[in-house]
Design a protein around this motif. Structure first.
Motif, PDB file in Angstrom:
ATOM      1  N   LEU A   1       0.809  -1.222   0.000  1.00 33.85           N
ATOM      2  CA  LEU A   1       0.000   0.000   0.000  1.00 33.85           C
ATOM      3  C   LEU A   1       0.838   1.266   0.000  1.00 33.85           C
ATOM      4  N   PRO A   2       0.308   2.328  -0.593  1.00 30.81           N
ATOM      5  CA  PRO A   2       0.888   3.659  -0.380  1.00 30.81           C
ATOM      6  C   PRO A   2       0.546   4.119   1.030  1.00 30.81           C
ATOM      7  N   THR A   3       1.141   5.198   1.481  1.00 31.10           N
ATOM      8  CA  THR A   3       0.797   5.718   2.796  1.00 31.10           C
ATOM      9  C   THR A   3      -0.593   6.327   2.759  1.00 31.10           C
ATOM     10  N   LEU A   4      -1.264   6.342   3.907  1.00 27.89           N
ATOM     11  CA  LEU A   4      -2.589   6.949   3.967  1.00 27.89           C
ATOM     12  C   LEU A   4      -2.505   8.457   3.818  1.00 27.89           C
TER      13      LEU A   4
ATOM     14  N   ALA B   1      -2.327  -2.438  12.671  1.00 27.95           N
ATOM     15  CA  ALA B   1      -3.562  -1.681  12.457  1.00 27.95           C
ATOM     16  C   ALA B   1      -3.239  -0.203  12.287  1.00 27.95           C
ATOM     17  N   VAL B   2      -3.826   0.409  11.257  1.00 25.84           N
ATOM     18  CA  VAL B   2      -3.708   1.848  11.036  1.00 25.84           C
ATOM     19  C   VAL B   2      -5.108   2.414  10.887  1.00 25.84           C
ATOM     20  N   VAL B   3      -5.425   3.470  11.621  1.00 23.59           N
ATOM     21  CA  VAL B   3      -6.704   4.157  11.476  1.00 23.59           C
ATOM     22  C   VAL B   3      -6.450   5.557  10.935  1.00 23.59           C
ATOM     23  N   ALA B   4      -7.400   6.075  10.176  1.00 18.57           N
ATOM     24  CA  ALA B   4      -7.226   7.398   9.564  1.00 18.57           C
ATOM     25  C   ALA B   4      -8.572   8.079   9.427  1.00 18.57           C
ATOM     26  N   GLU B   5      -8.547   9.406   9.425  1.00 19.24           N
ATOM     27  CA  GLU B   5      -9.753  10.194   9.214  1.00 19.24           C
ATOM     28  C   GLU B   5      -9.549  11.079   7.986  1.00 19.24           C
TER      29      GLU B   5
ATOM     30  N   ASP C   1      -0.677   9.920   1.652  1.00 18.73           N
ATOM     31  CA  ASP C   1      -0.755  10.115   0.210  1.00 18.73           C
ATOM     32  C   ASP C   1      -2.184   9.972  -0.301  1.00 18.73           C
ATOM     33  N   SER C   2      -3.024   9.266   0.445  1.00 22.46           N
ATOM     34  CA  SER C   2      -4.423   9.081   0.065  1.00 22.46           C
ATOM     35  C   SER C   2      -5.319  10.196   0.574  1.00 22.46           C
ATOM     36  N   GLY C   3      -4.725  11.191   1.273  1.00 17.04           N
ATOM     37  CA  GLY C   3      -5.493  12.355   1.706  1.00 17.04           C
ATOM     38  C   GLY C   3      -5.950  12.329   3.146  1.00 17.04           C
ATOM     39  N   ALA C   4      -5.401  11.438   3.977  1.00 20.61           N
ATOM     40  CA  ALA C   4      -5.826  11.368   5.369  1.00 20.61           C
ATOM     41  C   ALA C   4      -5.456  12.640   6.124  1.00 20.61           C
ATOM     42  N   LEU C   5      -6.379  13.130   6.958  1.00 24.04           N
ATOM     43  CA  LEU C   5      -6.115  14.293   7.801  1.00 24.04           C
ATOM     44  C   LEU C   5      -5.301  13.913   9.029  1.00 24.04           C
ATOM     45  N   ALA C   6      -5.524  12.701   9.530  1.00 22.74           N
ATOM     46  CA  ALA C   6      -4.835  12.233  10.724  1.00 22.74           C
ATOM     47  C   ALA C   6      -4.787  10.717  10.684  1.00 22.74           C
ATOM     48  N   SER C   7      -3.793  10.134  11.354  1.00 24.15           N
ATOM     49  CA  SER C   7      -3.682   8.680  11.395  1.00 24.15           C
ATOM     50  C   SER C   7      -2.937   8.248  12.647  1.00 24.15           C
ATOM     51  N   PHE C   8      -3.202   7.007  13.073  1.00 24.34           N
ATOM     52  CA  PHE C   8      -2.527   6.390  14.193  1.00 24.34           C
ATOM     53  C   PHE C   8      -2.300   4.925  13.845  1.00 24.34           C
ATOM     54  N   ARG C   9      -1.303   4.327  14.486  1.00 23.15           N
ATOM     55  CA  ARG C   9      -0.941   2.948  14.150  1.00 23.15           C
ATOM     56  C   ARG C   9      -0.656   2.159  15.423  1.00 23.15           C
ATOM     57  N   ARG C  10      -0.977   0.878  15.372  1.00 19.61           N
ATOM     58  CA  ARG C  10      -0.693  -0.028  16.478  1.00 19.61           C
ATOM     59  C   ARG C  10      -0.252  -1.366  15.912  1.00 19.61           C
ATOM     60  N   ASP C  11       0.881  -1.888  16.425  1.00 24.57           N
ATOM     61  CA  ASP C  11       1.428  -3.162  15.971  1.00 24.57           C
ATOM     62  C   ASP C  11       1.192  -4.236  17.029  1.00 24.57           C
ATOM     63  N   PHE C  12       0.876  -5.458  16.558  1.00 23.32           N
ATOM     64  CA  PHE C  12       0.641  -6.586  17.451  1.00 23.32           C
ATOM     65  C   PHE C  12       1.506  -7.768  17.020  1.00 23.32           C
ATOM     66  N   ILE C  13       1.894  -8.573  18.006  1.00 23.62           N
ATOM     67  CA  ILE C  13       2.598  -9.819  17.740  1.00 23.62           C
ATOM     68  C   ILE C  13       1.913 -10.920  18.545  1.00 23.62           C
ATOM     69  N   ALA C  14       2.219 -12.172  18.207  1.00 25.33           N
ATOM     70  CA  ALA C  14       1.670 -13.278  18.977  1.00 25.33           C
ATOM     71  C   ALA C  14       2.314 -13.316  20.356  1.00 25.33           C
ATOM     72  N   GLU C  15       1.548 -13.758  21.354  1.00 27.96           N
ATOM     73  CA  GLU C  15       2.026 -13.777  22.731  1.00 27.96           C
ATOM     74  C   GLU C  15       3.294 -14.618  22.839  1.00 27.96           C
ATOM     75  N   ALA C  16       4.368 -14.008  23.313  1.00 23.80           N
ATOM     76  CA  ALA C  16       5.671 -14.666  23.375  1.00 23.80           C
ATOM     77  C   ALA C  16       5.642 -15.858  24.320  1.00 23.80           C
ATOM     78  N   GLY C  17       6.422 -16.862  24.000  1.00 18.68           N
ATOM     79  CA  GLY C  17       6.535 -18.039  24.842  1.00 18.68           C
ATOM     80  C   GLY C  17       5.468 -19.083  24.614  1.00 18.68           C
ATOM     81  N   GLN C  18       4.481 -18.773  23.805  1.00 18.93           N
ATOM     82  CA  GLN C  18       3.412 -19.723  23.518  1.00 18.93           C
ATOM     83  C   GLN C  18       3.757 -20.547  22.278  1.00 18.93           C
TER      84      GLN C  18
END
Length: 508
Positions: free
Chosen positions: A134-137, A167-171, A139-156
């Motif tokens: 994907l291009p960046t949001l 996950a990235v959210v944008a308005e 570049d798509s005209g987003a006014l604002a954005s936030f991001r959160r990264d997740f991984i699988a629970e370690a040791g499992q």
């Protein structure tokens, strides 16, 4: 169905010749009439359990760099935990915050992998590497954005092969701009031209709850490790809710494609967070990924693909010199189910919904359209109110009259449907509107029968549209006898009956 001879007095041979609006304009039309909502839909989507469809072999060396040429990304921050927001992220017009990002509890882990846990949160899009397709949001005209990264629970067990989820959210400035960005990002996710050697693996729609529109596209590409028979799999969910977007990216090593139903449920949950609401308990990740007492008591899904008509049940359209043209199921389209739809179907506040769309082509030209949506409501009173709303849409056609050349051959009227079980009530209207002639004037016209049927707490919406012009798709042009309409009426009736049979098959 009503006596087709009544159309003879209302038929107009001087069909407007202006071209039908493009798909982008149709989306804008839908956005213009959609009311801004920030409230929770009464009953949300039910969690979907993923079924592993075959052996999966995972890369064990981690997610190394691949020799690709992605979109330019901003340099990483010196402080990993807090990346400086882009200029668009500080735009005063936006009220998006980190609270609109999905949490660990919103995400469903696919069996046998452990639960997703938070790794890092960013203001803005972070390093811009959340999705290689994907291009960046921004570049798509987003006014604002936030991001959160997740991984699988370690040791499992299987944590090392579960991959990552970002996950990235944008308005955006409007619902129209958000839908445009959603369509562009979905196209980019399905083609992934930024990466060499990609192949399309599959797709799924994202529907229900507060979702305005969305889908998941999965692509794969080869690993650079010559000692593994697995490849990289990138599943991208792009979901719009009014003027906001959420993009979920799951990246992992895999040998065989598995339908991303867990990501589908996570995307619905994320859509609720996007508008400041909590997902309904039935869609919580814990109910899908554990055997706790809460999951045991969660209501089971009522609707599924078995309630949707299949292409083989739709009537072929007779073609000169051919027996018939064959219907093909297509990916979800960014257009309303009904041409005269007055708002997005989420406004009806159904507990569940499933949809399917078909197109029919001949010689590269589209000559038929069938759209179907089945809606299940928590109470019959809700279904009654939704039927009345749709009936009003068909009668007034508010979604199209403002900027499309359209005329209605007859008003909405009650019809009988020869299906089992017998429906409580049904209504249908025929809309006629100019077809797309590639920017040139022509007399091509769509003749679009739109139907709504109700049985108890369930509604079916169906479109059966055929191309014609200057005459309708009748046996004779111009039609002179009632019998000239018979074959056309029978085709419409077959579509409606087959659709209702499937949708109501489990009802008494």
């Amino acid at each position: 169905m009503s006596d087709p001879i009544s159309r003879l007095d209302q038929f107009r041979a001087n069909t407007p010749g202006a071209p039908m609006k493009s798909a982008a304009e149709v989306r804008r039309r839908g956005d213009q009439i959609r009311r801004r909502q920030r409230t929770l839909v009464a009953a949300g989507a039910v969690a979907l359990a993923a079924v592993v469809a075959g052996p999966i072999i995972f890369l064990s060396a981690g997610f190394g760099d691949k020799a690709i040429e992605p979109q330019p990304a901003p340099a990483p921050s010196q402080t990993p935990s807090t990346v400086a927001p882009s200029p668009s992220a500080s735009a005063p017009a936006s009220d998006l915050t980190r609270a609109n990002l999905p949490s660990e509890d919103d995400l469903v882990a696919e069996d046998p992998y452990p639960q997703w846990v938070l790794e890092q949160t960013y203001d803005g899009e972070g390093r811009g590497d959340h999705n290689e397709c994907l291009p960046t949001l921004a570049d798509s005209g987003a006014l604002a954005s936030f991001r959160r990264d997740f991984i699988a629970e370690a040791g499992q067990e299987y944590a090392d092969s579960a991959g990552t989820l970002k996950a990235v959210v944008a308005e955006f400035g409007s619902a129209d701009e958000a839908e445009k960005a959603r369509a562009e990002l979905s196209d980019a996710a399905s083609s992934c031209t930024a990466v060499d050697g990609t192949e399309v693996a599959g797709s799924l729609p994202v529907e229900g709850g507060v979702v305005t529109g969305g889908d998941i596209n999965v692509v794969t590409y080869p690993s650079e490790d010559p000692n593994t028979n697995a490849g990289w799999e990138v599943a991208t969910a792009v979901v719009a809710v009014e003027d906001r977007l959420v993009v979920l990216t799951r990246r992992r090593g895999a040998q065989d494609y598995v339908s991303p139903t867990t990501l589908q449920t996570s995307a619905v949950n994320a859509a609720y967070r996007l508008v400041g609401s909590s997902p309904p308990p039935a869609t919580a990740s814990s109910s899908a990924s554990s055997s706790s007492s809460s999951s045991a008591s969660a209501p089971a899904a009522i609707l599924n693909d078995a309630h949707l008509v299949v292409a083989g049940s739709l009537p072929g359209l007779p073609m000169e010199g051919e027996s018939s043209a064959i219907w093909q199921q297509v990916a979800p389209q960014p257009t309303p189910t009904l041409y005269c739809q007055g708002a997005w179907l989420s406004s009806l506040k159904a507990a569940e919904s499933v949809s399917r769309e078909f197109r029919l082509e001949n010689g590269g030209s589209q000559i038929g359209k069938v759209n179907v949506t089945v809606l299940e409501f928590a109470e019959k009173e809700n279904a009654d109110a939704a039927f009345d709303t749709v009936h009003g849409w068909l009668d007034a056609c508010p979604a199209s009259l403002d900027d499309a050349k359209l005329f209605t051959a007859r008003p909405v009227e009650s019809i009988q449907i020869g299906a089992t079980p017998e429906v409580d009530r049904a209504a249908q209207a025929l809309a006629e509107y100019a077809a797309d002639c590639g920017g040139e004037g022509c007399d091509a016209t769509w003749y679009d029968h739109q139907t709504v049927a109700q049985l108890g707490t369930r509604l079916v919406l169906a479109t059966h549209a055929e191309a014609g012009g200057p005459c309708p798709p009748t046996r004779a042009c111009p039609p002179e006898e009632a019998s000239d309409y018979t074959e056309w009426d029978n085709r419409v009736a077959q579509t409606v009956e087959a659709t209702v049979d499937r949708a109501f098959q489990d009802l008494p």
